[in-house]
Design an enzyme around this catalytic site. Structure first.
Site, PDB file in Angstrom:
ATOM      1  N   SER A  68      34.908  53.364  35.483  1.00  0.00           N
ATOM      2  CA  SER A  68      34.781  53.548  36.927  1.00  0.00           C
ATOM      3  C   SER A  68      36.078  53.143  37.606  1.00  0.00           C
ATOM      4  CB  SER A  68      33.642  52.691  37.480  1.00  0.00           C
ATOM      5  OG  SER A  68      34.011  51.321  37.499  1.00  0.00           O
ATOM      6  N   ASP A  69      36.300  53.673  38.805  1.00  0.00           N
ATOM      7  CA  ASP A  69      37.303  53.076  39.665  1.00  0.00           C
ATOM      8  C   ASP A  69      36.768  51.715  40.085  1.00  0.00           C
ATOM      9  OD1 ASP A  69      39.545  52.636  41.224  1.00  0.00           O
ATOM     10  OD2 ASP A  69      39.501  54.620  42.140  1.00  0.00           O
ATOM     11  N   TRP A  70      37.638  50.868  40.595  1.00  0.00           N
ATOM     12  CA  TRP A  70      37.273  49.472  40.838  1.00  0.00           C
ATOM     13  C   TRP A  70      36.194  49.376  41.918  1.00  0.00           C
ATOM     14  CZ3 TRP A  70      39.623  50.046  36.833  1.00  0.00           C
ATOM     15  CH2 TRP A  70      40.159  49.019  36.058  1.00  0.00           C
ATOM     16  N   PHE A  71      35.055  48.814  41.540  1.00  0.00           N
ATOM     17  CA  PHE A  71      33.867  48.713  42.393  1.00  0.00           C
ATOM     18  C   PHE A  71      33.297  50.090  42.727  1.00  0.00           C
ATOM     19  CE2 PHE A  71      36.601  45.062  43.316  1.00  0.00           C
ATOM     20  CZ  PHE A  71      35.750  44.008  43.015  1.00  0.00           C
ATOM     21  N   GLY A  72      33.594  51.085  41.890  1.00  0.00           N
ATOM     22  CA  GLY A  72      33.158  52.441  42.163  1.00  0.00           C
ATOM     23  C   GLY A  72      31.930  52.875  41.390  1.00  0.00           C
TER      24      GLY A  72
END
Length: 822
Positions: free
Chosen positions: A226-230
């Protein structure tokens, strides 16, 4: 990897709880280790224009800063991108990282995307070819690439929640193509999902995207993170094909173990994802030879080859937009006035997660002073172009307390005037308050501007006097990825001497983004109203005026889209006044994308220099003095006005930036030069444009066959000659036009290119291959790539608006390639 330590063996030895633990990060940059089985941590690091390591976005360990994506895109040089990937692999290992979060494969749908500077081009083929080379260079030196952001992240507006609603043909023919190329040709080891939704489903849990297309159709067998916190779900995202949630510890996947214990399908998906994590450990060599994930080396002097590469790549990225009367290059004996807000600053990178603490940031002034005698070079700033007040050059002494508490829990010193608290001192909770103190040393009495921007609540006092209040009236704005406040400014008269500054900070009671805490203290003395005229006067006393204007990483940044196409501040006025004062005015433009140039007719020479990395001033000087060729060609159309951008009607709407949680790609296939052709527009500068210090002529052109059989590759051989007086570079570009298409298609599409470097009088024959996909469109009713039988034109030249050669070939019968059972 030993026979007894295979991935499958380890997988069977892992408990379900341990498998689940591998599927979320341990912290911001590292995966979870399983000490029982000697499975080490894997460290990742932000790219794509350098390797920051595990440090903060500002400050942190120093590292090499390479040209940004759009600068590399303007080189059109595949081998250069491969070489840069190789050097980045060495940088990554120095930082203990085996995975680089790069390259960025999203396209320039809109001129206003705040993150365009990170990507390569508006064209999917050019983007894909450059991305493939970058990935290959990185991975052949043992560091995994992570192509991002898959897919539909073409603007920053509400990027964490918005749905990019993309028609199937546009998705297939434009936005998926670069990712497909980096998977199939580049063999990328990792893919990062985008923040946004794709047609209503978050990219991080979109099974059609992550499994059906990426794995089944394209054959990808690497890791998806995932993208960060995504990430937004536990079992659902794993079943959809998302292997790794970042960062850690587990947030969206906090309930994953319980879900897996109670559902067989989730258990199988967890095992598959854990296998992908282990495979990445094996493929990067980390499983048996762990890197020191704490290693944060700052090697510079011993890497002279990297400095040389950055300087060379920076020069090759510079686009000569205009050169009336062959004003450039100018002689080394000239007296030069460097004018403008980017003259004494090294604008080497954009903002957001792509920024880093560069080894150096060489300004054009420093570059010219190093190349010429110092007395030949004068300087005046002329005007400002900052979005925010400059960050205070000093640091802070900080005292931490619990919210509402009096006891000081920790003290520390931070060396910069901006702090992002990704990591806090031991014992300090995520919700905290702090006092930050520093001293202003004023050498000239007068009125000064001060400012605060923060993710959290802040107040600023000078000598006990309240100057800025960003506490009671805190409002979320555009800073800190859209989760901080807007900048709040104040003014105060200061006498000569020392003045005490106190900033109060506390984490906000309202949500402000990923638990982010940050503060930025800005400070400067305003310029006098006469500064532009003073700069023009200085320019009049020189042989040449080099006006260094543009933007910086505050304007071109992740988390917020660009402001518009006008240059900020008084920069247009500055160019006009300097041009009146000195007829030999050269504009050096540093931006992350197109801007308007209302002064273009008033100046004889313009260089588009982008953000070319840490050696920026040296690279720019090399081109100005003719020690290097301006090798760049535009990877993006420069529109004559904002209204000519394909996504910008007169008022904001569903097409851009979006409404009610959706942004519709209503322009479909027609972005960039495709839009220009469809509407018969005249851009400020066309896609592929760029001048040289020499001239080139296309000679004989031949095609391997005029009657093409389905499945056949066509080779086009092109002779090109340097007809000028010095060594130089050009880019041969080949576009395909479908004469007898059954569906609407763009007028032409780039399908082959080749960068050529030739000595004066030298000629070379270049082969440009064209495969079946080059003739095909995507038929969404058949789920297939289709090339219609009939005539095609092959258009060859040196820009999308300068195609001097046309050949015709005929496809004997229809060619079809289904994706249903790929």
């Amino acid at each position: 990897m030993t026979q007894t330590r295979t991935v499958e063996t380890l997988l069977e030895q892992l408990t379900l709880e341990e498998q689940v633990s591998l599927l979320s990060g341990a912290d911001f940059w590292r995966t979870v280790a399983v000490e029982r089985l000697n499975i080490p941590q894997l460290k990742v690091s932000d790219g794509p224009a350098g390797v920051r390591g595990g440090g903060p976005l500002v400050g942190g360990k120093k590292t090499a800063a390479f040209p940004v994506g759009i600068a590399l895109g303007s080189t059109w040089n595949v081998e250069l991108l491969r070489e840069i990937g190789q050097h980045l692999a060495r940088e990554a290992k120095d930082k203990g990282a085996a995975v680089l979060l790069a390259p960025t494969m999203n396209l320039f749908r809109s001129t206003l995307n705040g993150r365009n500077f990170e990507s390569y081009s508006e064209d999917p083929f050019l983007t894909g070819k450059l991305g493939v080379a970058y990935v290959q260079g990185l991975q052949e030196r043992g560091v995994a690439a992570t192509v991002k952001h898959f897919v539909g992240n073409e603007s920053e507006y509400q990027r964490n929640t918005i749905s990019s609603d993309i028609p199937e043909r546009a998705l297939r023919e434009l936005y998926l193509v670069p990712f497909e190329m980096t998977v199939k040709e580049g063999k990328t080891l990792a893919v990062m999902s985008a923040y946004n939704k794709l047609n209503g489903i978050f990219a991080s849990e979109n099974k059609r995207l992550l499994t059906d297309i990426l794995r089944t159709e394209w054959g990808f067998n690497g890791l998806v993170m995932s993208d960060w916190f995504g990430s937004h779900s536990a079992g659902e995202s794993v079943r959809a094909g998302l292997d790794l949630e970042m960062p850690g510890p587990a947030r969206a996947r906090a309930s994953l173990l319980e879900e897996a214990q109670n559902d067989e399908a989730t258990r199988e998906a967890v095992k598959t994802a854990a296998r992908n994590v282990l495979n990445l450990l094996v493929r990067t060599g980390v499983l048996d030879s762990p890197l020191d994930v704490r290693d944060e080396n700052e090697r510079d002097e011993e890497y002279a080859d990297t400095r040389e590469l950055i300087r060379r790549a920076g020069a090759e990225s510079i686009v000569l937009l205009k050169n009336e009367g062959d004003l450039l290059p100018f002689p080394a004996g000239a007296k030069v006035a460097v004018i403008g807000p980017n003259g004494a600053k090294g604008q080497v990178m954009g903002g957001g997660s792509a920024q880093m603490n560069a080894h150096r940031q060489v300004s054009p002034l420093e570059g010219l002073q190093a190349a010429l005698a110092e007395e030949q070079v004068t300087y005046h700033i002329g005007c400002y172009n900052d979005k925010f007040l400059p960050i205070f050059a000093g640091g802070f002494n900080i005292e931490y307390r619990a919210l509402g508490g009096e006891e000081v829990l920790a003290r520390e010193h931070r060396p910069l005037g901006e702090i992002m608290w990704f990591e806090l001192p031991a014992g300090i909770p995520r919700a905290f308050q702090a006092t930050l103190t520093t001293t202003l040393n004023i050498t000239e009495a007068g009125t000064y501007e001060l400012s605060l921007a923060s993710a959290g609540l802040t107040r600023l006092h000078v000598n006990g006097e309240a100057v800025v209040n960003n506490w009671e009236d805190f409002r979320q704005g555009d800073t800190y990825f859209g989760f901080g406040s807007d900048e709040v400014r104040g003014e105060i008269h200061l006498t000569e001497g020392e003045h005490q500054v106190l900033i109060e900070y506390r984490t906000a009671d309202v949500p402000h983004g990923f638990g982010m805490s940050a503060v930025r203290f800005g400070f400067r003395k305003p310029l006098p109203e006469t500064s532009v005229q003073e700069a023009a006067q200085l320019a009049s006393e020189a042989d040449y005026a080099v006006v260094c204007i543009g933007t910086n990483g505050e304007w071109e940044t992740e988390g917020v889209d660009r402001w518009g196409l006008e240059l900020p501040g008084r920069q247009d006025e500055l160019v006009r006044e300097v041009a009146k004062a000195n007829p030999n005015t050269i504009v050096v433009l540093q931006t992350g994308g197109p801007v308007l140039m209302p002064w273009l007719a008033d100046v004889p020479a313009v260089l588009q220099a982008w953000f070319p990395g840490q050696e920026a001033g040296f690279a720019i000087t090399d081109v100005l003095l003719g020690q290097a060729e301006p090798g760049g060609r535009l990877p993006q159309t420069f529109p004559a006005r904002l209204e000519d951008d394909p996504t910008h009607p007169e008022t904001p709407d569903l097409q851009y930036p979006g409404e009610n949680g959706h942004v519709e790609y209503q322009e479909g296939l027609f972005i960039g030069y495709r839009h220009v052709d469809r509407h018969s527009l005249t851009p400020l500068f066309p896609f592929g444009h760029g001048l040289s210090y020499t001239t080139f002529e296309i000679g004989s052109v031949q095609v391997s066959t005029e009657e093409v059989q389905p499945g056949e590759t066509v080779n086009v051989t092109v002779e090109v000659r340097n007809t000028g007086q010095r060594r130089g570079q050009t880019v041969l570009q080949l576009y395909v036009h479908d004469v007898e298409t059954s569906l609407e298609r763009p007028e032409k599409e780039l399908k082959a290119f080749q960068k050529v470097t030739l000595d004066a009088g030298e000629s070379q024959t270049v082969t440009l291959p064209i495969d079946m996909r080059s003739f095909a469109y995507f038929d969404d009713t058949r789920d297939a790539w289709v090339a219609d039988a009939g005539e095609f034109h092959l258009l060859i030249g040196q820009s999308s608006a300068n195609l001097t050669v046309q050949l015709s070939v005929t496809l004997a019968s229809e060619w079809v390639q289904s994706v249903r059972n790929a």
